[in-house]
Design an enzyme around this catalytic site. Structure first.
Site, PDB file in Angstrom:
ATOM      1  CG  ASP A   9      -1.585   1.287   1.515  1.00  0.00           C
ATOM      2  OD1 ASP A   9      -2.327   1.744   0.620  1.00  0.00           O
ATOM      3  OD2 ASP A   9      -1.365   1.867   2.595  1.00  0.00           O
ATOM      4  CG  MET A  10       1.404   3.579  -3.042  1.00  0.00           C
ATOM      5  SD  MET A  10       1.101   4.421  -4.613  1.00  0.00           S
ATOM      6  CE  MET A  10       1.970   5.977  -4.351  1.00  0.00           C
ATOM      7  CG  ASP A  11      -1.549   7.747   0.151  1.00  0.00           C
ATOM      8  OD1 ASP A  11      -0.863   8.774   0.155  1.00  0.00           O
ATOM      9  OD2 ASP A  11      -2.091   7.289  -0.870  1.00  0.00           O
ATOM     10  CB  THR A  43      -2.247   2.735  -4.419  1.00  0.00           C
ATOM     11  OG1 THR A  43      -2.706   4.000  -3.939  1.00  0.00           O
ATOM     12  CG2 THR A  43      -2.124   2.814  -5.941  1.00  0.00           C
ATOM     13  CE  LYS A 197      -5.206  -0.696  -1.578  1.00  0.00           C
ATOM     14  NZ  LYS A 197      -4.194  -0.068  -0.700  1.00  0.00           N
ATOM     15  CG  ASP A 220      -2.260   2.505   6.461  1.00  0.00           C
ATOM     16  OD1 ASP A 220      -2.338   2.252   5.236  1.00  0.00           O
ATOM     17  OD2 ASP A 220      -2.564   3.608   6.938  1.00  0.00           O
ATOM     18  CG  ASN A 223      -7.804   0.932   1.358  1.00  0.00           C
ATOM     19  OD1 ASN A 223      -7.330   1.143   2.477  1.00  0.00           O
ATOM     20  ND2 ASN A 223      -7.312   1.497   0.272  1.00  0.00           N
TER      21      ASN A 223
END
EC number: 3.1.3.23
Length: 270
Positions: A9-11, A43, A197, A220, A223
């Site tokens: 994941d990114m953010d 993401t 995802k 985190d 999603n």
């Protein structure tokens, strides 16, 4: 069994709060890739909001991929071309836009290239999404939208307290008809029922011939749960919400403490 694919994941996971990648995380990803491990950014963002990070990580070579829109789109990293796609219809869009007004939330929708809002009082969070994802923002009344548009996701967005009240008003049958999940306290994402995802990671793993037990997924937020459950090694960030930690095999350090690097070192590089 050795890890062959890492879904990140990114953010809140890959990225620091200032939307940068720490040197330690870059080095760990490079070391994993040097061992032949596939690394895929997974993401809710569109490709435009991922591409610069792919370049920074040197992950836009032939054979590199990214998973965008929370799994609705699997793309080749080099040019964004489609590997797999599952979209919402125009009828879905009209129904969900009307629902957002009924439950009292701002709303926007995304196709591959554009973020659309029918709200004349455009939400701060819509502007924020356009900026972070580097995707153009267009005002268009719902009834004037091109009915051939393929919406990869729609979102209810608002101040957390307002959004939580709106979510409580969404009928249960809607939550059963679509994939409905939070990606941030101010973002509720709504996708085709077949999309999350986890299904995005599975689609890519099938293309690459990789088994679930050969996958590590790191995230985190709500999603991220589906891919963390799907992967043989599911990793929650220390800054993850409690429900993510509950389904994870391991809780790594926070994004402020290079948690992605710590997990890669533990499960891939050691």
């Amino acid at each position: 069994m050795a890890i062959k694919l890492i879904a990140i994941d990114m953010d809140g996971t890959l990225l620091l709060p200032d939307h940068t990648i720490s040197p330690a995380v870059k080095n760990a990803i490079a070391a994993a890739r040097a061992r032949g491990v596939n690394v895929v950014l997974t993401t809710g963002r569109p490709y435009a909001g991922v591409h610069n990070y792919l370049k920074e990580l040197h992950m836009e070579q032939p054979g590199d991929y990214c998973i965008t829109y929370n799994g609705a789109l699997v793309q080749k990293a080099a040019d964004g071309s489609t590997v797999a796609q599952t979209a919402l219809s125009y009828d879905d869009y009209r129904f969900l836009e009307k629902l957002s007004r009924e439950v009292g939330s701002h709303f926007h929708a995304l196709d591959r290239t554009t973020l659309y809002t029918a709200n004349r009082d455009i939400s701060y969070y819509t502007v924020h999404e356009s900026f972070v994802a580097t995707i153009p923002l267009v005002f268009c009344e719902a009834e004037k939208m091109d009915p051939n548009t393929q919406f990869l996701k729609v979102m209810m967005i608002d101040e957390p307290a307002i959004l939580d009240q709106a979510i409580a008003r969404i009928p249960q049958e809607v939550k059963e008809k679509y994939t409905v999940l939070k990606s941030a306290p101010y973002f509720l994402e709504i996708l085709d029922k077949r999309v999350n995802k986890g299904t995005g990671v599975k689609s890519l793993a099938d293309v690459l011939g990789i088994k679930p037990e050969e996958i590590m997924a790191i995230g985190d937020q709500e999603n991220d749960i589906a891919m963390i459950e799907y992967a043989g090694v599911g990793v929650a960030m220390d800054n993850a919400i409690p429900s993510v930690k509950e389904v994870a095999n391991f809780v790594t350090k926070s994004n402020l403490e290079d948690g992605v690097a710590f997990a890669i070192e533990k499960y891939v590089l050691n």
